[in-house]
Motif scaffolding. Sequence first.
Motif, short mmCIF file in Angstrom:
data_model
loop_
_atom_site.label_atom_id
_atom_site.label_comp_id
_atom_site.label_asym_id
_atom_site.label_seq_id
_atom_site.Cartn_x
_atom_site.Cartn_y
_atom_site.Cartn_z
N THR A 129 24.51 3.38 -0.78
CA THR A 129 24.68 3.36 -2.11
C THR A 129 23.33 2.63 -2.69
OG1 THR A 129 27.03 2.84 -2.21
CG2 THR A 129 25.84 2.09 -4.34
N ILE A 130 22.75 1.71 -2.12
CA ILE A 130 21.60 1.10 -2.58
C ILE A 130 20.52 2.18 -2.39
CG2 ILE A 130 19.63 -0.49 -2.29
CD1 ILE A 130 21.86 -2.66 -1.25
N LEU A 131 20.54 2.95 -1.35
CA LEU A 131 19.39 3.88 -1.18
C LEU A 131 19.55 5.06 -2.23
CD1 LEU A 131 19.50 4.58 2.55
CD2 LEU A 131 17.76 3.32 1.16
N ASP A 132 20.75 5.24 -2.65
CA ASP A 132 21.07 6.23 -3.69
C ASP A 132 20.39 6.05 -5.05
OD1 ASP A 132 22.30 8.17 -1.95
OD2 ASP A 132 24.34 7.67 -2.68
N LYS A 133 20.71 4.51 -5.39
CA LYS A 133 20.24 4.06 -6.70
C LYS A 133 18.73 3.95 -6.67
CE LYS A 133 20.74 -0.14 -9.34
NZ LYS A 133 21.38 -1.53 -9.64
N GLN A 134 18.23 3.47 -5.44
CA GLN A 134 16.76 3.60 -5.73
C GLN A 134 15.88 4.95 -5.67
OE1 GLN A 134 14.71 0.67 -5.54
NE2 GLN A 134 16.68 -0.40 -5.79
N THR A 135 16.65 6.06 -5.30
CA THR A 135 15.91 7.24 -5.29
C THR A 135 16.29 8.20 -6.22
OG1 THR A 135 17.64 8.27 -3.66
CG2 THR A 135 15.50 7.03 -2.70
N GLY A 136 17.61 7.82 -6.96
CA GLY A 136 18.35 9.02 -8.02
C GLY A 136 18.90 10.10 -7.06
N LEU A 137 19.15 10.02 -5.78
CA LEU A 137 19.86 11.06 -4.98
C LEU A 137 21.27 10.46 -4.88
CD1 LEU A 137 16.74 11.93 -2.70
CD2 LEU A 137 17.59 13.15 -4.60
N ALA A 138 21.91 11.55 -4.25
CA ALA A 138 23.51 11.22 -3.77
C ALA A 138 23.60 11.56 -2.21
CB ALA A 138 24.25 11.79 -4.96
N GLU A 173 0.87 -1.31 -0.05
CA GLU A 173 -0.15 -0.01 -0.11
C GLU A 173 0.77 1.32 0.05
OE1 GLU A 173 -2.46 -0.06 3.50
OE2 GLU A 173 -3.44 -2.00 2.89
N ASN A 174 2.14 1.06 -0.12
CA ASN A 174 2.76 2.46 0.32
C ASN A 174 3.33 3.01 -0.84
OD1 ASN A 174 4.08 3.16 2.63
ND2 ASN A 174 6.08 2.47 2.21
N GLY A 175 2.48 3.05 -1.99
CA GLY A 175 2.65 3.90 -3.33
C GLY A 175 3.64 3.26 -4.06
N ASN A 176 3.97 4.10 -5.35
CA ASN A 176 4.91 3.76 -6.43
C ASN A 176 6.26 4.34 -5.75
OD1 ASN A 176 5.47 2.75 -8.70
ND2 ASN A 176 5.21 4.70 -9.83
N LYS A 177 6.83 4.10 -4.81
CA LYS A 177 8.12 4.70 -4.45
C LYS A 177 8.92 3.56 -3.80
CE LYS A 177 7.07 9.37 -3.07
NZ LYS A 177 7.27 10.40 -2.09
N PRO A 178 10.27 3.57 -3.84
CA PRO A 178 10.90 2.44 -3.11
C PRO A 178 10.49 2.62 -1.60
CG PRO A 178 12.24 3.92 -3.80
CD PRO A 178 11.13 4.37 -4.49
N THR A 179 10.89 1.64 -0.88
CA THR A 179 10.42 1.74 0.77
C THR A 179 11.70 1.09 1.26
OG1 THR A 179 8.15 1.44 0.44
CG2 THR A 179 8.97 1.03 2.75
N LEU A 180 12.14 2.00 2.64
CA LEU A 180 13.05 1.39 3.58
C LEU A 180 12.13 0.93 4.83
CD1 LEU A 180 15.90 1.22 4.65
CD2 LEU A 180 16.00 3.32 5.71
N PHE A 190 16.43 13.16 4.24
CA PHE A 190 17.27 13.26 3.09
C PHE A 190 16.54 12.76 1.87
CE2 PHE A 190 20.12 11.95 -0.18
CZ PHE A 190 20.88 13.29 -0.62
N TYR A 191 15.91 11.66 2.21
CA TYR A 191 15.46 10.79 1.16
C TYR A 191 13.85 10.85 0.80
CZ TYR A 191 19.78 8.23 0.55
OH TYR A 191 21.23 7.87 0.28
N LYS A 192 13.17 11.59 1.77
CA LYS A 192 11.77 11.42 2.02
C LYS A 192 10.74 11.77 0.88
CE LYS A 192 11.21 15.51 4.83
NZ LYS A 192 10.70 16.04 6.03
N SER A 193 11.57 12.81 -0.07
CA SER A 193 10.72 13.19 -1.28
C SER A 193 11.01 11.80 -2.42
CB SER A 193 11.74 14.26 -1.80
OG SER A 193 12.99 14.13 -2.31
N LYS A 194 11.66 11.12 -2.31
CA LYS A 194 11.69 9.91 -3.19
C LYS A 194 11.70 8.73 -2.48
CE LYS A 194 13.11 12.70 -6.69
NZ LYS A 194 12.30 12.92 -8.00
N MET A 195 11.39 8.51 -1.38
CA MET A 195 11.22 7.17 -0.68
C MET A 195 10.20 6.94 0.41
SD MET A 195 14.52 5.01 0.90
CE MET A 195 14.89 3.92 -0.49
N ASN A 196 9.64 6.10 0.82
CA ASN A 196 8.84 6.08 1.60
C ASN A 196 9.29 5.14 2.97
OD1 ASN A 196 6.39 7.04 0.56
ND2 ASN A 196 6.00 5.31 -0.69
#
Length: 504
Positions: free
Chosen positions: A468-477, A353-360, A385-391
Motif C-alpha cells: 500500500t505504501i509503495l502504491d501511494k509513493q508511486t501512484g501505481l496499483a 543522490e538517487n534522483g527525484n523519485k521515491p526509493t525502496l 512493476f515499480y521501476k518506472s516510478k521508483m528507485n
Amino acid sequence: MKKYLLLFVIAVFVMSCSKKVEIKGKIAGSSPLERIEFVEASGVATLPLVNIGLDKDGNFTGNFEAPKDGMYLMNYAGKSNLIFLKGGETINISGNSATFPNEYTLTGDGKSDNEFFQACQKFLMSYGQTLDIQGLSSGPETAFIKGIQKIESDLNKNVEENIKKFNPGKEIIQWKKNDVNTAILNLMAGYEMSQKQMSGNPSFKVSKAFTDYENKLLENKEEMVKSSPFFRQYLLTKISGDFQKYAESKTKGKTDIVTSEIFDDFLKTKKDLSQTAKDYLLAFVIAQSDMHLGAPAKTTAKLTEIIEKDIKDSGIKEDLKKMQFAINGVKVGDAAPEVSLIKQDGSSFKLSENGNKPTLVFFYASWNPYIAEGTVPVLKQVVDFYKSKMNFVFVNLDDTKDQFTKTSTSMLKGITGTSVYGEGGLNSDVAKKFGVYGFKLPCFVVVDKAGKVASRPYMNLGEQELVTILDKQTGLAAPAVAPQGGQPVLTPEQLQQMMPAETK
C-alpha cells in the motif's frame, strides 16, 4: 625510572577500565552461513552486542563493548548458552557445531570463571533430575520448607566444592550464590501461589517460618534484581495476584489502554518495591507486552512517554530506547540519515543522490537463509512493476567488500537498482543509523522523493501494508504479490518471535 613506572601504572589502569571483550575461536564442522551473537543476559535490552561471522574453516574473531561484568548469552545456529565475561578480557572459544554452544572449551582470560560455572550447571542438571518438585510442592508447608532447605544446602555444597577446584573470581562466585537463592525463591513463589489456589481462600497466608526463610534469601535483593532475569520473574510472580485485581478494576469500559500503562500505574502503588526493582520490572513488561513490530503509533507514543517519565535508571532508559529504535527504525517523516555507502568500483554513494523519485532501500546479507530462494524472486517482481516510478538501492551488510561484490553480482544479477556496501556489515554506519540487526534481515524501508522516511522497517515484501505504501509513493496499483521460492508470509506474531527475547 619513575617515568616508566608511571606509564606502566597508566597502562594497567586503562586495561582494567576497558569494557571491550576480544573474542576469537573455532567451531569445527560449522557452516559459513552461521553466526555467533553475544547478548547481555542481565540487562533489559535483548539486542545483540555483536554478530560475528565464521570462515569456511569455522574460525571467527570479533570484539564488543561489554556493558558490565557478568553473564552473557552466546547464540549460535538457533541455540543459546550462558558465558561469564568481563571487560578487558581476551577469550578463545572452541567447540563442535553439533554441540556448540551447549558444550564449549574456553582458554585465555575467564577460563577459571567459566569452568566453575559449567561445572555448577552440569551438577544442577543431573541433580534436578533426581528431584520430585511437583510432589514437594503439593505437600504440607513444613515438608516443603524442609525439602527446599535440603535443595539449597546441596546446591551450595556443590558451589563450595567447585570454588576450591577452579578458584574462580569473586564476581562469578557471588553471581552463582545469588542464582541458587533465586532458584529457591522461585520454588517458594510457585508453592505459595499453588497453595492459595488450592485453598480457595483469597486471604491465604503462608506461615512466619516460610516468610522468615524467604527474607533470608532476599538479603542481596538489590543486586539480584540487577543481575538476574530469573529474580525479576520471582518478583513478578509475587505481585501477579495484586496486579490482576488492579488491572481488572482499571480497565473496565476502556479499550485503548495498554498493559505497560496499567502496570506502570500499579507499580506506583507498591511502596515495598525499590525504584530499581520497579525500573527493571516495568522495562520487562514494556519489552515483552507492548514493544513489538507493527505496534500502533498510539501505543508506541505511550511507551515513549512512560520510558521517558517513569524509568529512572539512565541505563535501562537508554536500553529501552535502543530496542524501540531497532523495532521501529527511523521515525516516519524524518529525513533519511546521511550514511556512508560504497559501490563495487569503490566510489561513494549517498541515498540523496538517487534522483527525484521515491526509493525502496533493501538491506540484506548473503548468510541470511531467506535471501536467495525466498526474497530475490519477489524482489525482482516488485522492481519490474515499480521501476518506472521508483528507485531501488540494495544495501549489502556482509562482513567484507569482497563478499559484497560476489553476493551482489550473483544474487541481484538482472535486477534494476544500485548495489552498495555498508562497510563493516552489521557494524556499519548505515546499519547503526537505520537500526538494522541480523534478526531484521532482509529489511525494507521506503524513502519518499523528498528524502524523508516513508515507512517503518518491513521484513517481508509480501506485507499488504508495505505494498500500500509503495502504491501511494508511486501512484501505481500493484497486483497481489505472492511469495516465491518458499519464502513464508510471516504474521506480526511470527516476526516478533524472530527477535531475541529476554533470557528466560
